[in-house]
Design a protein around this motif. Structure first.
Motif, short mmCIF file in Angstrom:
data_model
loop_
_atom_site.label_atom_id
_atom_site.label_comp_id
_atom_site.label_asym_id
_atom_site.label_seq_id
_atom_site.Cartn_x
_atom_site.Cartn_y
_atom_site.Cartn_z
N ARG B 19 0.82 -1.22 0.00
CA ARG B 19 0.00 0.00 0.00
C ARG B 19 0.85 1.27 0.00
O ARG B 19 0.57 2.23 -0.72
CB ARG B 19 -0.92 0.00 1.23
N GLU B 22 2.34 1.76 -3.52
CA GLU B 22 1.33 2.27 -4.47
C GLU B 22 1.13 3.77 -4.28
O GLU B 22 1.08 4.52 -5.26
CB GLU B 22 -0.02 1.57 -4.22
N GLU B 23 1.06 4.16 -3.03
CA GLU B 23 0.84 5.57 -2.72
C GLU B 23 2.04 6.42 -3.18
O GLU B 23 1.87 7.50 -3.74
CB GLU B 23 0.62 5.71 -1.19
N ARG B 26 1.70 6.85 -6.90
CA ARG B 26 0.67 7.84 -7.24
C ARG B 26 1.16 9.27 -7.02
O ARG B 26 1.01 10.14 -7.87
CB ARG B 26 -0.57 7.60 -6.37
N ARG B 49 2.09 0.17 -10.29
CA ARG B 49 0.64 0.17 -10.33
C ARG B 49 0.06 1.51 -9.87
O ARG B 49 -0.86 2.06 -10.48
CB ARG B 49 0.16 -0.95 -9.40
N GLY B 50 0.63 2.02 -8.78
CA GLY B 50 0.17 3.32 -8.28
C GLY B 50 0.42 4.42 -9.31
O GLY B 50 -0.47 5.24 -9.58
N LYS B 52 0.75 4.15 -12.58
CA LYS B 52 -0.12 3.99 -13.75
C LYS B 52 -1.56 4.40 -13.44
O LYS B 52 -2.28 4.84 -14.34
CB LYS B 52 -0.11 2.53 -14.24
N SER B 53 -1.98 4.26 -12.19
CA SER B 53 -3.37 4.59 -11.86
C SER B 53 -3.66 6.07 -12.05
O SER B 53 -4.82 6.48 -12.13
CB SER B 53 -3.69 4.16 -10.43
N VAL B 54 -2.60 6.88 -12.10
CA VAL B 54 -2.81 8.30 -12.36
C VAL B 54 -2.06 8.74 -13.62
O VAL B 54 -1.74 9.92 -13.79
CB VAL B 54 -2.38 9.17 -11.15
N TRP B 73 2.54 -3.51 -14.93
CA TRP B 73 2.43 -2.05 -14.92
C TRP B 73 3.72 -1.37 -15.34
O TRP B 73 3.90 -0.17 -15.15
CB TRP B 73 1.96 -1.58 -13.53
#
Lengths: 157, 157, 157, 157
Positions: B19, B22-23, B26, B49-50, B52-54, B73
């Motif tokens: 977690r 990921e943060e 981001r 992954r974090g 790519k999420s943004v 990712w």
């Protein structure tokens, strides 16, 4: 094949570190081991010098492109031109590793050696900690050059 | 040129480390930074992954010969075939380094980064000690992903 | 993952080589490929410039320790500090390789790519010979940038 | 420091190549040179075997992580874990280079050596061509092991 011991440590050594490294070189050479190191000054020079004083073989894996940067007690100079990435090779070439003093370059070699599953013996060198200075295992602590060589070679291949 | 932040950590991550990574991904991506990492699982997967999420860009510098070992990712996969010697490249490519948890591979990257003069921020990661557990400087300790990204990027280039 | 094409060639390029490399960059980017190269001048600069002119992504795997030696059209700079040993990484990262002109560094990349089993397409580049100038296979010869990109990408992964 | 000659060639050797490589090893060792090579079979094995038959020193810079892949005539094994990227080290370590036969790996070593400004002597090995089979310089052609060693060492350092 000549059995090799990796000896790592800073390119600038205190007087005590220099003496300890020389002694490690002598003792390992008497046990029939060649020395592999980063090939430069300080601890690297001292361990080569010690090994040569009793007829040992010394290998220096150098960061730059030329054998000229080797210290005068290196028999086999391997210029890599790879900079710090050459550190992985220094520890990969020995059956076990002795760290004497040392700065961040030495710490990277300790970590790479442990990652490779090699025994690492520390003489006045880094310690590994987590969670606010709690010592964690990994490095075997030695009290003297004699102790360090005995500990390093007892499980060697 | 895309500015890059190196994020390092184990290929197996606890839930908390995952977690946090990921943060970090981001937050760094929102600051306009690309992520460079070792390209595999655990912390490396989470940070990609974090990011790519943004919509961030992710670079994975892989130990093996094939891009197939990259996590899903990773945008830019660089298979090196160099094993652990690739660790030097992961930290060399970023302006600063954030370490999350991690084992010996991560420790080698921390040491190489410090040797290169980069800022290294640690989140539940290694500490550097000498002389019987006395903490020595080098790693900047962060309390949270937000703190880590702020500390890492405040002095970046 | 972004699919990558390796483009190799000298850091000094003739006008014709420069134009060909730009065209290769444009065509590959239009096909959705990112470019990976050595990141410096000449052919490397031209292929990055061509790719960026149509919005492609460019990766430069550099011989030295700093991203500053990248040409201005490199998006992702990977400084390796490994000197010529970085050549293996340049060709390892692409699905296929296009060689444009080039000197010994380029020849080493051609050979490494063939050793890795990659398709190598040559545009006014090296030829492989044995036994008194008898051409031996390995490099696929192209007549134009369009031809080179088509040949390189037809069998890519 | 022990002066080193790099000898390169395929890991599978014809009978003729094997004999030539052994002879090169013997002759170089008699001239006081150590041999540095890729440490494996074929030409690499033969040159080490020849050198050891007259008491020479042999160094094998290996692609994998373990000294076990060295041939039995290697004295100093340097496992790099770097795969083909280790080829740059093999030629970097010698004062001059002799290539015997060889496939693409050998060609990459020839090219890297020429790029480094080393003399490269070829014995039934690659030739360099451009423009439809026109031989271009770079590799010095030798007719026999004796010739190869003489040519390689005449300008060494």
């Amino acid at each position: 094949m000549i059995r090799l011991l990796s000896v790592i440590g800073g390119s600038e050594a205190s007087e005590e570190e220099y003496r300890m490294a020389e002694e490690v070189g002598r003792l390992a050479a008497r046990r029939g081991y060649g020395i592999v190191c980063g090939g430069r000054g300080g601890v690297m020079e001292a361990v080569c010098r010690g090994a040569k004083s009793v007829g040992g073989l010394t290998v220096g894996i150098l960061p730059g492109h030329t054998p000229n940067e080797a210290n005068p007690w290196v028999d086999v100079a391997i210029p890599t031109g790879m900079g710090e990435a050459r550190n992985a090779l220094v520890v990969s070439a020995g059956e076990a590793v002795i760290a004497i003093g040392g700065e961040y370059g030495t710490l990277s070699e300790i970590a790479l050696a442990l990652k490779m599953g090699k025994k690492v013996v520390g003489l006045r060198s880094w310690e590994l900690c987590k969670n606010g200075g709690k010592l964690v295992g990994g490095i075997t602590k030695a009290d003297s050059p004699r102790d360090a060589v005995a500990l390093a070679l007892e499980e060697a291949r």
